[in-house]
Design a protein around this motif. Sequence first.
Motif, mmCIF file in Angstrom:
data_model
loop_
_atom_site.group_PDB
_atom_site.id
_atom_site.type_symbol
_atom_site.label_atom_id
_atom_site.label_comp_id
_atom_site.label_asym_id
_atom_site.label_seq_id
_atom_site.Cartn_x
_atom_site.Cartn_y
_atom_site.Cartn_z
ATOM 1 N N VAL A 75 -1.153 -11.411 -6.097
ATOM 2 C CA VAL A 75 -0.137 -11.933 -5.179
ATOM 3 C C VAL A 75 1.099 -11.044 -5.266
ATOM 4 O O VAL A 75 1.612 -10.778 -6.356
ATOM 5 C CB VAL A 75 0.224 -13.390 -5.505
ATOM 6 N N VAL A 76 1.566 -10.587 -4.111
ATOM 7 C CA VAL A 76 2.750 -9.731 -4.039
ATOM 8 C C VAL A 76 3.730 -10.339 -3.044
ATOM 9 O O VAL A 76 3.357 -11.104 -2.151
ATOM 10 C CB VAL A 76 2.387 -8.291 -3.617
ATOM 11 N N GLY A 77 4.991 -9.986 -3.237
ATOM 12 C CA GLY A 77 6.037 -10.380 -2.305
ATOM 13 C C GLY A 77 6.414 -9.206 -1.423
ATOM 14 O O GLY A 77 6.620 -8.084 -1.911
ATOM 15 N N SER B 125 8.209 3.383 3.001
ATOM 16 C CA SER B 125 9.519 2.781 2.742
ATOM 17 C C SER B 125 9.549 1.970 1.459
ATOM 18 O O SER B 125 10.635 1.568 1.021
ATOM 19 C CB SER B 125 9.918 1.891 3.922
ATOM 20 N N ALA B 126 8.393 1.662 0.860
ATOM 21 C CA ALA B 126 8.357 0.887 -0.380
ATOM 22 C C ALA B 126 7.059 1.209 -1.111
ATOM 23 O O ALA B 126 6.043 1.531 -0.481
ATOM 24 C CB ALA B 126 8.463 -0.612 -0.095
ATOM 25 N N MET B 127 7.106 1.119 -2.440
ATOM 26 C CA MET B 127 5.937 1.376 -3.275
ATOM 27 C C MET B 127 5.899 0.374 -4.420
ATOM 28 O O MET B 127 6.954 -0.078 -4.901
ATOM 29 C CB MET B 127 5.974 2.787 -3.879
ATOM 30 N N MET B 128 4.677 0.025 -4.849
ATOM 31 C CA MET B 128 4.511 -0.803 -6.037
ATOM 32 C C MET B 128 3.097 -0.643 -6.572
ATOM 33 O O MET B 128 2.181 -0.234 -5.847
ATOM 34 C CB MET B 128 4.791 -2.278 -5.744
ATOM 35 N N HIS B 129 2.932 -0.969 -7.849
ATOM 36 C CA HIS B 129 1.619 -0.950 -8.487
ATOM 37 C C HIS B 129 1.167 -2.389 -8.688
ATOM 38 O O HIS B 129 1.778 -3.139 -9.470
ATOM 39 C CB HIS B 129 1.684 -0.231 -9.825
ATOM 40 N N PRO B 130 0.095 -2.827 -8.012
ATOM 41 C CA PRO B 130 -0.395 -4.194 -8.229
ATOM 42 C C PRO B 130 -0.916 -4.365 -9.650
ATOM 43 O O PRO B 130 -1.644 -3.518 -10.164
ATOM 44 C CB PRO B 130 -1.517 -4.339 -7.189
ATOM 45 N N LEU C 31 -6.376 -0.965 -11.442
ATOM 46 C CA LEU C 31 -6.389 0.324 -12.139
ATOM 47 C C LEU C 31 -6.297 1.466 -11.136
ATOM 48 O O LEU C 31 -7.063 1.528 -10.161
ATOM 49 C CB LEU C 31 -7.658 0.448 -12.976
ATOM 50 N N ASN C 32 -5.312 2.367 -11.379
ATOM 51 C CA ASN C 32 -5.129 3.576 -10.554
ATOM 52 C C ASN C 32 -4.874 3.241 -9.090
ATOM 53 O O ASN C 32 -5.202 4.030 -8.208
ATOM 54 C CB ASN C 32 -6.344 4.504 -10.658
ATOM 55 N N LYS C 33 -4.290 2.083 -8.816
ATOM 56 C CA LYS C 33 -4.023 1.688 -7.432
ATOM 57 C C LYS C 33 -2.508 1.630 -7.212
ATOM 58 O O LYS C 33 -1.742 1.270 -8.106
ATOM 59 C CB LYS C 33 -4.624 0.315 -7.109
ATOM 60 N N VAL C 34 -2.089 1.973 -6.003
ATOM 61 C CA VAL C 34 -0.691 1.883 -5.597
ATOM 62 C C VAL C 34 -0.658 1.347 -4.176
ATOM 63 O O VAL C 34 -1.485 1.721 -3.326
ATOM 64 C CB VAL C 34 0.016 3.253 -5.707
ATOM 65 N N LEU C 35 0.272 0.416 -3.936
ATOM 66 C CA LEU C 35 0.422 -0.204 -2.626
ATOM 67 C C LEU C 35 1.639 0.410 -1.947
ATOM 68 O O LEU C 35 2.747 0.407 -2.499
ATOM 69 C CB LEU C 35 0.595 -1.719 -2.768
ATOM 70 N N LEU D 62 11.833 7.547 -3.101
ATOM 71 C CA LEU D 62 11.205 6.506 -3.908
ATOM 72 C C LEU D 62 10.562 7.125 -5.139
ATOM 73 O O LEU D 62 10.002 8.230 -5.073
ATOM 74 C CB LEU D 62 10.141 5.751 -3.102
ATOM 75 N N LEU D 63 10.626 6.412 -6.269
ATOM 76 C CA LEU D 63 9.996 6.818 -7.516
ATOM 77 C C LEU D 63 9.268 5.616 -8.106
ATOM 78 O O LEU D 63 9.786 4.489 -8.056
ATOM 79 C CB LEU D 63 11.027 7.348 -8.519
ATOM 80 N N LEU D 64 8.082 5.869 -8.690
ATOM 81 C CA LEU D 64 7.297 4.805 -9.302
ATOM 82 C C LEU D 64 6.550 5.371 -10.505
ATOM 83 O O LEU D 64 5.563 6.097 -10.349
ATOM 84 C CB LEU D 64 6.305 4.213 -8.293
ATOM 85 N N PRO D 65 6.989 5.090 -11.742
ATOM 86 C CA PRO D 65 6.224 5.506 -12.932
ATOM 87 C C PRO D 65 4.971 4.639 -13.064
ATOM 88 O O PRO D 65 5.008 3.413 -12.891
ATOM 89 C CB PRO D 65 7.196 5.265 -14.087
ATOM 90 N N LEU D 66 3.854 5.281 -13.398
ATOM 91 C CA LEU D 66 2.580 4.585 -13.536
ATOM 92 C C LEU D 66 1.801 5.225 -14.681
ATOM 93 O O LEU D 66 1.084 6.222 -14.495
ATOM 94 C CB LEU D 66 1.779 4.648 -12.228
ATOM 95 N N GLY D 67 1.966 4.690 -15.882
ATOM 96 C CA GLY D 67 1.291 5.253 -17.046
ATOM 97 C C GLY D 67 1.761 6.657 -17.345
ATOM 98 O O GLY D 67 2.963 6.905 -17.511
ATOM 99 N N ASP D 68 0.821 7.582 -17.413
ATOM 100 C CA ASP D 68 1.142 8.984 -17.676
ATOM 101 C C ASP D 68 1.427 9.752 -16.399
ATOM 102 O O ASP D 68 1.498 10.988 -16.421
ATOM 103 C CB ASP D 68 -0.014 9.661 -18.410
ATOM 104 N N GLN D 69 1.606 9.055 -15.297
ATOM 105 C CA GLN D 69 1.841 9.702 -14.013
ATOM 106 C C GLN D 69 3.094 9.144 -13.364
ATOM 107 O O GLN D 69 3.542 8.032 -13.662
ATOM 108 C CB GLN D 69 0.630 9.502 -13.087
ATOM 109 N N LEU D 70 3.649 9.941 -12.478
ATOM 110 C CA LEU D 70 4.838 9.570 -11.713
ATOM 111 C C LEU D 70 4.540 9.780 -10.237
ATOM 112 O O LEU D 70 4.077 10.854 -9.840
ATOM 113 C CB LEU D 70 6.037 10.423 -12.146
ATOM 114 N N ILE D 71 4.820 8.763 -9.429
ATOM 115 C CA ILE D 71 4.584 8.819 -7.990
ATOM 116 C C ILE D 71 5.929 8.893 -7.290
ATOM 117 O O ILE D 71 6.825 8.095 -7.563
ATOM 118 C CB ILE D 71 3.788 7.587 -7.505
ATOM 119 N N SER D 72 6.070 9.843 -6.381
ATOM 120 C CA SER D 72 7.322 10.033 -5.647
ATOM 121 C C SER D 72 7.012 10.183 -4.162
ATOM 122 O O SER D 72 5.970 10.729 -3.781
ATOM 123 C CB SER D 72 8.074 11.264 -6.169
#
Length: 896
Positions: A200-202, A147-152, A156-160, A106-116
């Motif tokens: 609200v998230v799905g 198994s899944a990632m997202m930024h609400p 700020l600076n949060k990842v679900l 999994l990869l998730l870009p978040l501003g100046d950071q990358l979450i893997s």
Amino acid sequence: MPVGGSALFSGFRVLGLYSGHVPHALRYHQKHREFYVVTAVGRSFHTYNVNRLGIVAVSNSLPDDISCVAADRMLVFAAAGRDISAFARNKEVVMRYHGHRQEVRLLLPLGDQLISADAGGDVIVWDVQGGDEYLRLQFDSASFSVSAMMHPSTYLNKVLLGSSQGALQLWNIKTSKLVFTFPGWSAGVTSLQQSPAVDVVGVGTATGRIIIHNIRLDETLMSFTQDWGPISSLAFRTDGPPIVASGSPQGHIAFWDLERRQLVTQLRNAHSTAVAAATFVHREPLLVTNGADNAIKVWIFDQEGGGARLLRSRQGHSAPPTTIHHHGNDGKNILSAGQDGTLQSFSTVHERFNKNLGHGSINKKKEKKKKKGLSYEELRLPAITAFSSAAARQSDWDGIVACHRGRLATTTWNYQRCTMGAHHLQPPAARGNAIATVTAVDITSCGNFAVIGSSCGRVDVYNLQSGQHRGCYGNDEKAHSGAVRGVATETLNQMTFTAGSDWLLKFWRFKSRKQEDQLKLHAAPASLMLHRDSGMLALALDDFTLAVVDIETRRVVRKFAGHHGNVNDMTFSPDGRWLVTAAMDCTIRTWDLPSGSLVDCFLVAMAPVGVSLSPTGDFLATAHVDSLGVYLWTNKSLCGPVGLRPLPADHQPTEETLPGVTADESEQEVTSEEVDDAYRSAEQLGAELVTLSLLPESRWKSLLHLDVIKRRNKPVAPPAAPAAAPFFLPTLPGLTPRFAEPTPSEQETQVQLLLLLLLPRRAFISDIYILTRNIERPLRLLKDCGPSALSVELSGLTSEGGGASSLTSEGGGASSLLLAFIQMIDSMLASGRDFDLAHAYLALFLKLHLRSLSQDPVAMAALLRLSSRLEAGWAELRASFDQSLCLLTYAKSALL
């Protein structure tokens, strides 16, 4: 052993590869104001624009297959194995991130950071610019497997994070603290998606349930359930209607209304495999989907009831192709039949000319009656095993005839209408008999007849315009005692050639269908190929050998041995000189018929199953086992002389990399510097050569005529600028009104500005004076100057020209600067570089300073040495010019 593998063919590109099982990434380019979709294909990724689905860029290949992709405003991130690469301009690797111990999923870009996140439970937060590890979170895969990632949104600076065990966790990646844990819904989380509403998230689960959840209040707002298995993808519409789309492993897409809380519509068979990803274009009624069926599709919502229709797509074979042939005489289109049952045409010019002729159908009328929502599997024909095409009458009737696996009836196809024809060609006496199957087919050069061979030994002739049976070969309706392995007709429709498993090659009269001759082979033939222009008939035999028969003399004129596996396909060069064969031993061999020898051979990673050389001879197309694409190889002999020599019997071929795939290279550490693999020519190819500069002629050609140009361009009456007066004019105190004069401080300011304008010239003169032995920096500064600026700089080399008076006391003053410039010109002539600039600069230099140089004996000695170097250099050039002119004059005037 040769280094490159093949001396005749070079890998060019691959056709028909668009998407894999990896979910796509959608990005918006602010400068272009356009959306782009990024799809992973093997070891590289492709970038398409959503407006036309035209390919924009193909990235450089990675050492391993890409497992996931993500994109932000500037970069595209791709994970291959345990490493992550950042690509700039959709092509070049600018940064690599190392630190994972298992495969990144999994990869998730978040501003100046990358979450893997990887398969071992490690979640790493990277600094995108520096490539450093900012934070590492470790999870136990048994209790919380990410198994899944997202930024609400707005968090700020949060990842679900979602887990395959069903629980969700909200983390603050800046403080490395767990904010909240959601217990879940007793099902593994497969997808997380932010809704247009804040908080609200799905959530998509492995049981097919869709939960719309408020993470701020920890409250479930609504839920839906689809009957097609796990949720493979979720997407929310952002252009108005409250719709959420869910993908399934069966290729269906469901659309749910969030206001009415019900199913609105569904897309059945949107993909033939699982929907890898579905994404709504921001504030547009467009849905972009991709899947493992090698397809990218864009759907538009303009139907009644909120339904969607296919707007545009790029689709290749979803199963490996088995047979390929060039269609037409221009060599720009390649027909390909795949194991997925489709017949497609790929253009070598542009993808917009690709055609999909679709699946074969048992009964087109019944299929048309079966409309929306029903499966066509029971009406679809099996995969095509062999086909033949002719472009002579394709505008009048069907020009393609195809054989299907396990069926006796053959189908006709229309290339221009991109659909299956109306005829099912089947022998009259065998209707209802499903024991025999069609094994070989050929269309005459006129495009009017089709000759079809079957496994029971029959060879039948059909009229393509009417689809009527016109007869069969043989006395008892059997041309061979065994299965027919190949059929062919010559150019004038006088003879028909058939090969069977009874080891016989038979010659028939086309019109009377009577046998004229037969040739006994030393093994059973597997396939047959006729080159109509030269009259050479090639047969691939079951003992892995090849036999070439002359149809005029009806004798075997060439025998070739060397393959160590079944020969799958073969093709002739346009002039009939070469025979190219592909076999299961993973080799592609080129045989020279006049010399009867093997002239080229190379290995490929996957066994080739189809091969076709274009009618123009520029491209060789190949299809391979377990590969969805059609690979193109360029013919080097059309670009330049290629020395082909007979290869020895014990020749060990070298493996060639398939086009579009790079060989495994040693990992090189790449930082923020760009990777540039393009070849760069040396500044000087040889010491005896003369190299010109890359500057335009306007920079040096007019240096001697600057005074003329200035006089010509001088305006007759220059416009006078109005005096800049203040709104309130300053006056002096007294009875008589008097205006104030400019203060001395303003005059001093103007003088200082004039002195600042002279500083660049002083800096350049000091550069020449100090760097006498190193000419690189002064020459680089001279190249940056225009003609007028260059004239001013050279004028400033003496005290009369201004700007050098302060240097007079340092080592000789102006004469030292002049000598330094002469030595710089001498070094330029000695190196042979910038030959045109050296002469132009020298001419302007002498025009400006010849009077002062004539009074200095040291300068005159330097000029004499420079003159001798000039005369020697021009003598060599003049000799070369005279020799070339003499040769040209002789070639033009001599009677050869």
